[in-house]
Motif scaffolding. Structure first.
Motif, PDB file in Angstrom:
ATOM      1  N   SER A 152      21.571 119.893  38.069  1.00  0.00           N
ATOM      2  CA  SER A 152      22.947 119.883  37.572  1.00  0.00           C
ATOM      3  C   SER A 152      23.168 118.717  36.615  1.00  0.00           C
ATOM      4  CB  SER A 152      23.926 119.807  38.743  1.00  0.00           C
ATOM      5  OG  SER A 152      23.840 120.950  39.561  1.00  0.00           O
ATOM      6  N   TYR A 153      22.588 117.551  36.947  1.00  0.00           N
ATOM      7  CA  TYR A 153      22.694 116.405  36.047  1.00  0.00           C
ATOM      8  C   TYR A 153      21.997 116.692  34.712  1.00  0.00           C
ATOM      9  CZ  TYR A 153      24.629 113.232  39.565  1.00  0.00           C
ATOM     10  OH  TYR A 153      25.457 112.613  40.484  1.00  0.00           O
ATOM     11  N   THR A 154      20.857 117.375  34.771  1.00  0.00           N
ATOM     12  CA  THR A 154      20.141 117.732  33.545  1.00  0.00           C
ATOM     13  C   THR A 154      20.942 118.711  32.710  1.00  0.00           C
ATOM     14  OG1 THR A 154      18.038 117.446  34.730  1.00  0.00           O
ATOM     15  CG2 THR A 154      17.956 118.602  32.626  1.00  0.00           C
ATOM     16  N   ASN A 155      21.619 119.634  33.387  1.00  0.00           N
ATOM     17  CA  ASN A 155      22.481 120.586  32.696  1.00  0.00           C
ATOM     18  C   ASN A 155      23.622 119.866  31.972  1.00  0.00           C
ATOM     19  OD1 ASN A 155      24.964 122.973  33.546  1.00  0.00           O
ATOM     20  ND2 ASN A 155      23.447 123.232  31.958  1.00  0.00           N
ATOM     21  N   VAL A 156      24.195 118.855  32.619  1.00  0.00           N
ATOM     22  CA  VAL A 156      25.243 118.050  31.986  1.00  0.00           C
ATOM     23  C   VAL A 156      24.690 117.333  30.757  1.00  0.00           C
ATOM     24  CG1 VAL A 156      26.741 116.033  32.274  1.00  0.00           C
ATOM     25  CG2 VAL A 156      26.594 117.742  34.090  1.00  0.00           C
ATOM     26  N   LEU A 157      23.470 116.794  30.881  1.00  0.00           N
ATOM     27  CA  LEU A 157      22.843 116.097  29.754  1.00  0.00           C
ATOM     28  C   LEU A 157      22.645 117.046  28.575  1.00  0.00           C
ATOM     29  CD1 LEU A 157      21.371 113.735  28.407  1.00  0.00           C
ATOM     30  CD2 LEU A 157      19.292 114.439  29.633  1.00  0.00           C
ATOM     31  N   ALA A 158      22.132 118.248  28.860  1.00  0.00           N
ATOM     32  CA  ALA A 158      21.880 119.221  27.788  1.00  0.00           C
ATOM     33  C   ALA A 158      23.184 119.619  27.089  1.00  0.00           C
ATOM     34  CB  ALA A 158      21.191 120.456  28.362  1.00  0.00           C
ATOM     35  N   SER A 159      24.217 119.918  27.870  1.00  0.00           N
ATOM     36  CA  SER A 159      25.491 120.318  27.272  1.00  0.00           C
ATOM     37  C   SER A 159      26.152 119.149  26.548  1.00  0.00           C
ATOM     38  CB  SER A 159      26.436 120.885  28.338  1.00  0.00           C
ATOM     39  OG  SER A 159      26.699 119.941  29.347  1.00  0.00           O
ATOM     40  N   SER A 160      25.894 117.930  27.008  1.00  0.00           N
ATOM     41  CA  SER A 160      26.422 116.742  26.322  1.00  0.00           C
ATOM     42  C   SER A 160      25.782 116.584  24.948  1.00  0.00           C
ATOM     43  CB  SER A 160      26.169 115.482  27.158  1.00  0.00           C
ATOM     44  OG  SER A 160      26.834 115.539  28.392  1.00  0.00           O
ATOM     45  N   LEU A 161      24.484 116.870  24.860  1.00  0.00           N
ATOM     46  CA  LEU A 161      23.802 116.807  23.563  1.00  0.00           C
ATOM     47  C   LEU A 161      24.379 117.848  22.605  1.00  0.00           C
ATOM     48  CD1 LEU A 161      20.084 116.405  24.743  1.00  0.00           C
ATOM     49  CD2 LEU A 161      21.585 114.644  23.819  1.00  0.00           C
ATOM     50  N   TRP A 162      24.638 119.043  23.122  1.00  0.00           N
ATOM     51  CA  TRP A 162      25.252 120.085  22.280  1.00  0.00           C
ATOM     52  C   TRP A 162      26.638 119.660  21.818  1.00  0.00           C
ATOM     53  CZ3 TRP A 162      24.034 124.948  25.757  1.00  0.00           C
ATOM     54  CH2 TRP A 162      22.674 125.287  25.597  1.00  0.00           C
ATOM     55  N   LEU A 163      27.417 119.116  22.747  1.00  0.00           N
ATOM     56  CA  LEU A 163      28.781 118.705  22.401  1.00  0.00           C
ATOM     57  C   LEU A 163      28.772 117.588  21.374  1.00  0.00           C
ATOM     58  CD1 LEU A 163      31.842 118.813  22.869  1.00  0.00           C
ATOM     59  CD2 LEU A 163      31.533 117.185  24.738  1.00  0.00           C
ATOM     60  N   TYR A 164      27.883 116.627  21.562  1.00  0.00           N
ATOM     61  CA  TYR A 164      27.802 115.511  20.620  1.00  0.00           C
ATOM     62  C   TYR A 164      27.472 116.018  19.214  1.00  0.00           C
ATOM     63  CZ  TYR A 164      26.500 111.061  18.535  1.00  0.00           C
ATOM     64  OH  TYR A 164      26.439 109.965  17.728  1.00  0.00           O
ATOM     65  N   CYS A 165      26.499 116.930  19.135  1.00  0.00           N
ATOM     66  CA  CYS A 165      26.115 117.473  17.828  1.00  0.00           C
ATOM     67  C   CYS A 165      27.272 118.245  17.202  1.00  0.00           C
ATOM     68  CB  CYS A 165      24.894 118.381  17.978  1.00  0.00           C
ATOM     69  SG  CYS A 165      23.392 117.500  18.472  1.00  0.00           S
ATOM     70  N   ALA A 166      28.001 119.006  18.033  1.00  0.00           N
ATOM     71  CA  ALA A 166      29.127 119.782  17.528  1.00  0.00           C
ATOM     72  C   ALA A 166      30.232 118.868  17.006  1.00  0.00           C
ATOM     73  CB  ALA A 166      29.673 120.696  18.621  1.00  0.00           C
ATOM     74  N   LEU A 167      30.545 117.824  17.760  1.00  0.00           N
ATOM     75  CA  LEU A 167      31.592 116.894  17.333  1.00  0.00           C
ATOM     76  C   LEU A 167      31.181 116.133  16.078  1.00  0.00           C
ATOM     77  CD1 LEU A 167      32.715 115.430  20.780  1.00  0.00           C
ATOM     78  CD2 LEU A 167      33.952 117.056  19.340  1.00  0.00           C
TER      79      LEU A 167
END
Length: 210
Positions: A152-167
């Motif tokens: 679950s922590y890894t999933n948060v990390l992956a989605s955080s990378l996507w969000l950062y790139c999107a922002l």
């Protein structure tokens, strides 16, 4: 939306491991959960579980719908192979969101994230690719039946990378004028981190403690 979904999963994973036996954590059977709750006089646990699943299904459907919409808009704007793959990835994710079992959802999710990775083959963002690769690895583990908090922590990390790139893309498109000066102004990275932090607080699932 995927970012909020990942935090929802993390909060549930942490909560359930504090309140039920390890053997029950990965069980996807309402009858077994109801039997355990009756034996341990824990009706609140069923309410929390129902709340989690309702929120999960909502955010999941919204997330895949947004992915399909984004893919279609990119296709209309520019008919590239990568954009077509993005649309297919969205529809695969949508099939997973409407699946009746967790195994079927995991299969469709695995297909979706691999297509998502394929769609960004010409992307210059290493962080975005890293997020896709992490999600692909997690999809293998989910198909194998593994459940662990670190996933679950890894999933948060992956989605955080996507969000950062999107922002970051949004910041570049609208030219917000981020400054790297030393006069106390927020840097681009600093503001993006603040936005992500606010989303974390907004997306945390408020569960009743047993």
């Amino acid at each position: 939306l995927y970012f909020r979904l990942s935090f929802l999963n993390l909060e549930w994973e942490k909560y359930v491991r504090d309140h039920v036996p390890e053997t029950l954590v990965g069980v996807d059977d309402d009858a077994i959960w109801s039997q355990w709750a009756a034996e341990h006089d824990a009706p609140d646990m069923l309410e929390v579980r129902n709340t989690y699943y309702q929120q999960y299904k909502l955010f999941h459907k919204l997330a895949v719908s947004a992915l399909v919409f984004m893919g279609l808009s990119e296709v209309f704007r520019e008919r590239l192979f990568a954009n077509l793959i993005l649309v297919v990835a969205g529809f695969a994710g949508m099939a997973g969101a409407y699946s009746s079992t967790e195994h079927d959802a995991a299969v469709w999710s695995c297909i979706s994230v691999h297509l998502y990775l394929l769609s960004c083959y010409n992307s210059n963002s290493k962080l975005f690719r890293a997020g896709c690769i992490l999600e692909c690895i997690l999809s293998y583990l989910s198909l194998a039946g593994h459940t662990a908090c670190w996933m679950s922590y890894t999933n948060v990390l992956a989605s955080s990378l996507w969000l950062y790139c999107a922002l970051e893309e949004v910041a570049l498109v609208f030219e917000f004028g981020f400054s790297f000066q030393k006069d106390g102004d927020s840097t681009k990275q600093g503001l993006l981190v603040e936005i992500m932090y606010s989303l974390i607080n907004a997306s945390t699932l408020k569960m009743k403690r047993a």
